[in-house]
Design an enzyme around this catalytic site. Structure first.
Site, mmCIF file in Angstrom:
data_model
loop_
_atom_site.group_PDB
_atom_site.id
_atom_site.type_symbol
_atom_site.label_atom_id
_atom_site.label_comp_id
_atom_site.label_asym_id
_atom_site.label_seq_id
_atom_site.Cartn_x
_atom_site.Cartn_y
_atom_site.Cartn_z
ATOM 1 N N HIS A 19 3.602 -2.244 4.207
ATOM 2 C CA HIS A 19 3.075 -0.401 3.468
ATOM 3 C C HIS A 19 4.692 -0.448 3.403
ATOM 4 C CE1 HIS A 19 -0.019 -0.861 5.412
ATOM 5 N NE2 HIS A 19 -0.612 0.023 5.127
ATOM 6 N N ASP A 54 0.935 -1.154 -0.010
ATOM 7 C CA ASP A 54 0.185 0.243 0.443
ATOM 8 C C ASP A 54 0.752 1.395 0.765
ATOM 9 O OD1 ASP A 54 -2.268 -1.231 0.278
ATOM 10 O OD2 ASP A 54 -2.692 -0.978 2.171
#
Length: 268
Positions: free
Chosen positions: A224, A75
Site C-alpha cells: 500500500h 493499492d
C-alpha cells in the site's frame, strides 16, 4: 383445443429446461482472499479449491514458481504523501509496477496517476467507490469499473485497463465472471502483510523483513502506498532482491507468457 394448448405448454417447459440459453445463476458466495504464506523461498499456496476457481476465470495470484521473477503491485485508495517517493525509487532502479487505483485517488492525486503512466507503469482498476463487489448488483459493478477506466483514460491516455483487484480482497464466482466478461483479469497476490495502518507504522525494517521473509519465485507483491515503512524500505528491498538473482517484471510480462484468452490485455 385443450389438448393442443397442453401440448404447447409442455413443449414450452421442455424448451425452457433444455435450452442452452437458460443457465443457472453463477454463485455469489463471498470469498475472502487468503493463502498459506510463503517461507524459505517456497511459494504461497491458496489451496486447490481457490486455484481451480481462479484458473476457470483466468485470474492469478502468483507467477511461475520456477522463475525468480517478481511482480510489484500497489493499492492506491488515497494519497498519503509517499507515492512520489515510491515512483522515484522505481525510476532509479528501472522497476515496473502496477498501481490499482480508486475513484478517490484519481480525483485527488491526478499528478501521481499521470506520472505513473508517463514513467511506464500500469494503472489497474480497484473500483470507483471501493465497495464489496459481491454485495452490489451487476449494473453497479459495471459502473464502478467503467468510471475508473474512463477517468484514467481522460487523465493519462491509457487506452486499455485490463487488470482488476477487488476491494478488500473479497470476490465470488459471480464477480470473477462479471469481470472477465468485461475484459478484466482479477489479480490477487501471494505476498502481503499489515502495512495500511498509517498510525501504526513501525519503521522501514518492518516492511523489509516482512517482504524478505515471504519472498518467493513468481511472487505478486501487494503493498500500500500509504505506508511510510514501504516507501522507506523499497529501495533496499529492490537492490537486495536483485543481488539475490530476482528480476522485476510487469503484469503484462506475466500474461504474455501465459496461455490465457483475454484480447484486452493492456498495451502501451
Amino acid at each position: 383445443m385443450k389438448k393442443f394448448i397442453k401440448l404447447v405448454l409442455a413443449l414450452g417447459v421442455l424448451f425452457f429446461v433444455a435450452s442452452p440459453l437458460v443457465q443457472a445463476a453463477v454463485p455469489n458466495t463471498p470469498i475472502n482472499w487468503g493463502f498459506k504464506k510463503a517461507s524459505e523461498g517456497r511459494p504461497a499456496d491458496a489451496g486447490k479449491q481457490h486455484e481451480q476457481l481462479l484458473e476457470k476465470y483466468g485470474a492469478v495470484y502468483k507467477g511461475d514458481s520456477n522463475k525468480k521473477e517478481i511482480y510489484l503491485t500497489f493499492d492506491n485508495g488515497y494519497e498519503n504523501g509517499y507515492t512520489n517517493q515510491i515512483l522515484d525509487v522505481l525510476k532509479k532502479e528501472k522497476v515496473p509496477a502496477t498501481f490499482f487505483v480508486t475513484g478517490h485517488y484519481l480525483e485527488s492525486a491526478e499528478d501521481q496517476v499521470i506520472r505513473m503512466v508517463e514513467e511506464g507503469h500500469i494503472v489497474g482498476n480497484h473500483s470507483y467507490y471501493h465497495p464489496d463487489l459481491t454485495q452490489v448488483d451487476d449494473a453497479r459493478v459495471k459502473r464502478e469499473l467503467d468510471r475508473v477506466k474512463k477517468l484514467t483514460y481522460e487523465l493519462t491516455g491509457q487506452k486499455h485497463m485490463s487488470y482488476l483487484r477487488p476491494p478488500r480482497g473479497v470476490f465470488s464466482e459471480r464477480t470473477l465472471k462479471l469481470a472477465k466478461d468485461a475484459g478484466y483479469t482479477h489479480v490477487f497476490w501471494s505476498l502481503a502483510f499489515v502495512d495500511w495502518n498509517t498510525d501504526q507504522q513501525k519503521g522501514w525494517e518492518y516492511s523489509y523483513n516482512n517482504i524478505m521473509r515471504q519472498i518467493h519465485p513468481g511472487a505478486i507483491l501487494l503493498l500500500h502506498t500509504v505506508s511510510k515503512d514501504n516507501a522507506d524500505a523499497l529501495e533496499k528491498v529492490i537492490k537486495d532482491l536483485k543481488k539475490d538473482g530476482y528480476t522485476f517484471k510487469s503484469l503484462d510480462d506475466l500474461f504474455a507468457n501465459k496461455e490465457f484468452d483475454n484480447p484486452m490485455l493492456h498495451k502501451k
